[in-house]
Scaffold this active site. Sequence first.
Site, mmCIF file in Angstrom:
data_model
loop_
_atom_site.group_PDB
_atom_site.id
_atom_site.type_symbol
_atom_site.label_atom_id
_atom_site.label_comp_id
_atom_site.label_asym_id
_atom_site.label_seq_id
_atom_site.Cartn_x
_atom_site.Cartn_y
_atom_site.Cartn_z
ATOM 1 C CB ALA A 8 -1.393 0.531 -10.705
ATOM 2 C CE LYS A 10 -0.733 -1.148 -0.804
ATOM 3 N NZ LYS A 10 0.035 0.479 0.225
ATOM 4 C CG ASP A 63 2.343 1.635 5.981
ATOM 5 O OD1 ASP A 63 2.946 1.548 4.646
ATOM 6 O OD2 ASP A 63 2.999 1.328 6.976
ATOM 7 C CG PHE A 146 3.685 -6.328 -5.619
ATOM 8 C CD1 PHE A 146 4.469 -5.163 -4.382
ATOM 9 C CD2 PHE A 146 2.301 -6.500 -5.344
ATOM 10 C CE1 PHE A 146 3.041 -4.677 -3.646
ATOM 11 C CE2 PHE A 146 1.806 -6.348 -4.438
ATOM 12 C CZ PHE A 146 1.654 -5.348 -3.659
ATOM 13 N N GLY A 147 7.233 -6.780 -4.748
ATOM 14 C CA GLY A 147 7.720 -6.831 -3.304
ATOM 15 C C GLY A 147 8.556 -8.110 -2.642
ATOM 16 C CG ASP A 149 4.192 -11.376 -3.095
ATOM 17 O OD1 ASP A 149 4.769 -11.228 -1.979
ATOM 18 O OD2 ASP A 149 3.127 -10.826 -3.426
ATOM 19 C CE LYS A 169 0.125 -11.387 -2.714
ATOM 20 N NZ LYS A 169 0.890 -9.987 -3.268
ATOM 21 C CG HIS A 174 0.342 -9.215 4.442
ATOM 22 N ND1 HIS A 174 0.330 -9.531 3.440
ATOM 23 C CD2 HIS A 174 0.842 -7.766 4.314
ATOM 24 C CE1 HIS A 174 1.010 -9.184 2.899
ATOM 25 N NE2 HIS A 174 1.150 -7.637 3.270
ATOM 26 N NE ARG A 175 -1.705 -4.624 0.407
ATOM 27 C CZ ARG A 175 -0.655 -4.783 -0.064
ATOM 28 N NH1 ARG A 175 -0.862 -6.373 -0.404
ATOM 29 N NH2 ARG A 175 0.108 -4.586 0.446
#
Length: 191
Positions: A8, A10, A63, A146-147, A149, A169, A174-175
Amino acid sequence: MILASRNAHKLHEVSAILGHDDITLSPGDLGDPIENDVTFAGNALIKARYVSERTGEAVIADDSGLCVDVLGGAPGVFSARWCGHHGDDEGNLQLLLNQIHDIEDKYRKAKFVCAAVYVAPGEQEIIATGSWSGRLIREPRGHGGFGYDPIFIPDGYEVTAAELTDEEKNSISHRGQAFRALVKELERQVY
């Protein structure tokens, strides 16, 4: 359009980057593909093809991961399961911090890498990439993202990715880079 993911966080991030709220997560009854490629693009394509084949719909997927210089680019494609099982953000972050605890600050360079893909029945597959360079700090800071970060400070900033607003952000991540490039290529090739 379907985002080949069950994450969610992402979905929220990709929807904000693309400026669309009509993107949905993969249907829950599809099962999960085995992401066994050794590249970000390969794993993104595995996910997108899997969902597209089962739904007959256009699918986007990505990914991404954190590549730490002193670890030879690890955790890389294993970022989401670095601690041994998928999706344990806290476990992944703590293991990484433990692995580099004695590394001097000047050697704690890292970058996030993302491959975003578009797959649709009968259409050409599209792949776009983005990367976001920075450094890793010793203790998590911030409550956003998240992750990894909370331990990643982007180049040119003094705050972690978890301390940036969503808009900040998404404009530099990157995303964000990968999905904006994907849209440009999609517009050029498909529409």
